[in-house]
Design a protein around this motif. Structure first.
Motif, short mmCIF file in Angstrom:
data_model
loop_
_atom_site.label_atom_id
_atom_site.label_comp_id
_atom_site.label_asym_id
_atom_site.label_seq_id
_atom_site.Cartn_x
_atom_site.Cartn_y
_atom_site.Cartn_z
N PRO A 1 -9.19 6.30 7.28
CA PRO A 1 -8.37 6.97 8.42
C PRO A 1 -7.43 5.71 9.06
O PRO A 1 -7.82 4.57 9.11
N ALA A 2 -6.25 6.27 9.38
CA ALA A 2 -5.26 5.14 9.96
C ALA A 2 -5.92 4.63 11.26
O ALA A 2 -5.56 3.52 11.68
N SER A 3 -6.84 5.63 11.74
CA SER A 3 -7.24 5.15 13.22
C SER A 3 -7.95 3.83 13.13
O SER A 3 -8.18 3.00 14.03
N SER A 4 -8.62 3.82 11.99
CA SER A 4 -9.42 2.58 11.68
C SER A 4 -8.92 1.19 11.61
O SER A 4 -9.35 0.37 11.59
N VAL B 1 -0.61 -5.32 7.82
CA VAL B 1 -1.86 -4.73 7.42
C VAL B 1 -1.55 -4.15 5.77
O VAL B 1 -0.79 -3.31 5.64
N ALA B 2 -2.16 -4.76 4.91
CA ALA B 2 -1.77 -4.24 3.69
C ALA B 2 -2.65 -3.24 3.29
O ALA B 2 -3.88 -2.74 4.03
N ILE B 3 -2.03 -2.27 2.53
CA ILE B 3 -2.80 -0.92 1.93
C ILE B 3 -3.29 -1.29 0.59
O ILE B 3 -2.28 -1.48 -0.30
N LEU B 4 -4.38 -0.99 0.18
CA LEU B 4 -4.99 -1.25 -1.24
C LEU B 4 -5.57 -0.08 -1.85
O LEU B 4 -6.18 0.77 -0.97
N ASP B 5 -5.62 0.13 -2.98
CA ASP B 5 -6.27 1.13 -3.64
C ASP B 5 -7.85 0.77 -3.98
O ASP B 5 -8.23 -0.65 -3.61
N ASN B 6 -8.51 1.49 -4.73
CA ASN B 6 -9.83 1.07 -4.97
C ASN B 6 -10.23 -0.09 -5.67
O ASN B 6 -10.95 -0.85 -5.61
N ASP B 7 -9.14 -0.51 -6.46
CA ASP B 7 -9.41 -1.57 -7.34
C ASP B 7 -8.84 -2.90 -6.80
O ASP B 7 -8.51 -3.80 -7.58
N GLY B 8 -8.42 -2.60 -5.53
CA GLY B 8 -7.63 -3.80 -4.87
C GLY B 8 -6.25 -3.99 -5.18
O GLY B 8 -5.61 -5.17 -4.87
N THR B 9 -5.46 -3.14 -5.83
CA THR B 9 -4.21 -3.27 -6.16
C THR B 9 -3.23 -3.02 -4.86
O THR B 9 -3.80 -2.08 -4.13
N PHE B 10 -2.21 -3.92 -4.70
CA PHE B 10 -1.23 -3.56 -3.72
C PHE B 10 -0.38 -2.48 -3.75
O PHE B 10 0.31 -2.36 -4.50
N ALA C 1 -4.61 6.00 6.11
CA ALA C 1 -3.59 4.74 6.06
C ALA C 1 -2.46 5.04 5.18
O ALA C 1 -1.42 4.62 5.56
N GLY C 2 -2.68 5.55 4.03
CA GLY C 2 -1.69 6.00 3.08
C GLY C 2 -0.43 6.90 3.55
O GLY C 2 0.63 6.76 3.41
N ASP C 3 -0.94 7.82 4.16
CA ASP C 3 0.10 9.14 4.88
C ASP C 3 0.67 8.39 5.98
O ASP C 3 1.89 8.67 6.15
#
Length: 384
Positions: free
Chosen positions: A197-200, A215-224, A249-251
């Motif tokens: 959630p973006a609120s977090s 703030v970086a957004i990462l996927d499950n394997d840590g990819t930027f 966060a992605g949206d």
């Protein structure tokens, strides 16, 4: 040579052409701060203690948005917008420091390395500025223009980096070394999972303003994947708090893109606000804020409501995507083997205080900041 150059370079050399500082009293309300930010070309408004005539901090749109994202603010926007600005200011001391025009550039760099983000410098009086000041006093303004008869501008880390870049040859061979070799890549970064959630991320977003990062957004394997950028958030208005409260966060990354949020995300935000019994929040923001006359949320037309949630045209900013594309997400990135001077040029070109450092496979290595770059220059001077 570099030491003598910085020692004899006064801060006033960097102040040439800088605009007069716009400011508010710390007793101003959040609504007044929003009005000042929306009528200004500057990202930050300085905040002053009226009694002491001292700048006590600065406020930007992101500070206000993070404040409005608090649970109590979402539930009662009326009270939130009437809150004194002092409740929104960062509690971190020393982010804004006063400095005299005759101070050396070395002194300015030392203050930045101690934590200062903005240096408040008096504007040296000239005949032209005196005429401009008299004209200004004849105009009505919601912001304070002078303090104890003096006008000020402020210098940023970007101003200092830009000045050093203009004389980069004096620091040979430092500029040609890679940021990896120099050891200025920080692995301790602010990050969030794409589906969280973006609120977090509100706490991290607030911290990123203090650190002048993102703030970086990462996927499950840590990819930027991309970032939640304070720069992009600052291009929005206060209604983006609704997106932060309802989207992932992605949206949110897509929502705050400087081209404006996609219509499907606007629809999702409205639907989720209704589910959370917060649908009146946007209306109260608009009714209470003295600046959104052209984007009213009270219209009965759904198309009008959706358009009012998009980024206002006057707050959009354009920039090149040539070095910002990372898996279709916008972020200024570099490689660990990038040279120091290349990183400086890239950051200056994109008006950011940091660059994300990634490998060829888009795995995140860390971040390099203006502060760490200035530290390298300062340490280099001590070895000469």
């Amino acid at each position: 040579m570099a030491v003598s150059f910085l020692g004899r370079s006064d801060v006033s050399d960097l102040c040439l052409g800088k605009p007069r500082l716009r400011s508010l009293s710390e007793s101003a309300t959040v609504a007044e701060a929003l009005a000042a930010l929306k009528s200004s070309d500057e990202s930050f408004i300085s905040v002053w203690n009226k009694e002491g005539g001292v700048c006590v901090g600065k406020v930007c749109m992101v500070d206000v948005v993070c404040f409005l994202c608090k649970e109590e603010s979402l539930l009662c926007p009326f009270s939130a917008l009437k809150t004194p600005l002092s409740h929104v200011l960062s509690k971190v001391p020393g982010l804004v420091m006063h400095l005299e025009p005759s101070s050396s550039l070395l002194e300015a760099i030392d203050l930045i390395l101690q934590g200062a983000q903005n240096l408040v410098v008096p504007i040296l009086p000239t005949k032209k500025s005196s005429i401009s000041r008299r004209k200004h006093h004849l105009q009505k303004s919601s912001t304070i223009s002078s303090h104890n008869g003096r006008e000020f501008c402020w210098l940023t880390q970007e101003d200092v980096i830009r000045f050093l870049l203009g004389s980069i040859g004096l620091f040979t061979p430092l500029p040609a070394l890679s940021i990896d070799t120099l050891g200025i890549i920080t692995s301790d970064v602010l990050a969030i999972d794409y589906y969280s959630p973006a609120s977090s991320a509100v706490g991290a977003i607030s911290k990123s303003i203090t650190q002048q990062t993102s703030v970086a957004i990462l996927d499950n394997d840590g990819t930027f994947i991309g970032e939640i950028s304070p720069f992009n958030l600052a291009c929005c208005d206060e209604t983006v708090a609704a997106a932060i409260a309802t989207l992932s966060a992605g949206d949110l990354m897509a929502y705050i893109d400087c081209g404006g949020p996609p219509e499907d995300l606007v629809t999702i935000v409205k639907a989720r606000l209704k589910e959370m019994n917060l649908e009146k929040m946007l209306q109260e923001f608009t009714i209470l804020s003295p600046f959104n006359n052209d984007t009213s949320l009270t219209s009965s037309s759904s198309s009008d409501e959706e358009s009012s949630m998009r980024t206002p045209e006057r707050h959009r900013r354009s920039y090149s995507y040539s070095t910002r594309m990372v898996r279709k997400a916008e972020a200024v990135v570099c490689h660990p083997k990038s040279s120091l001077v290349a990183v400086m040029i890239q950051a200056i070109a994109h008006r950011v205080n940091y660059l994300w450092v990634i490998e060829d496979d888009c795995s995140l290595v860390g971040i390099v900041t203006f502060s760490s770059i200035l530290k390298v220059f300062r340490e280099h001077l001590e070895t000469i």
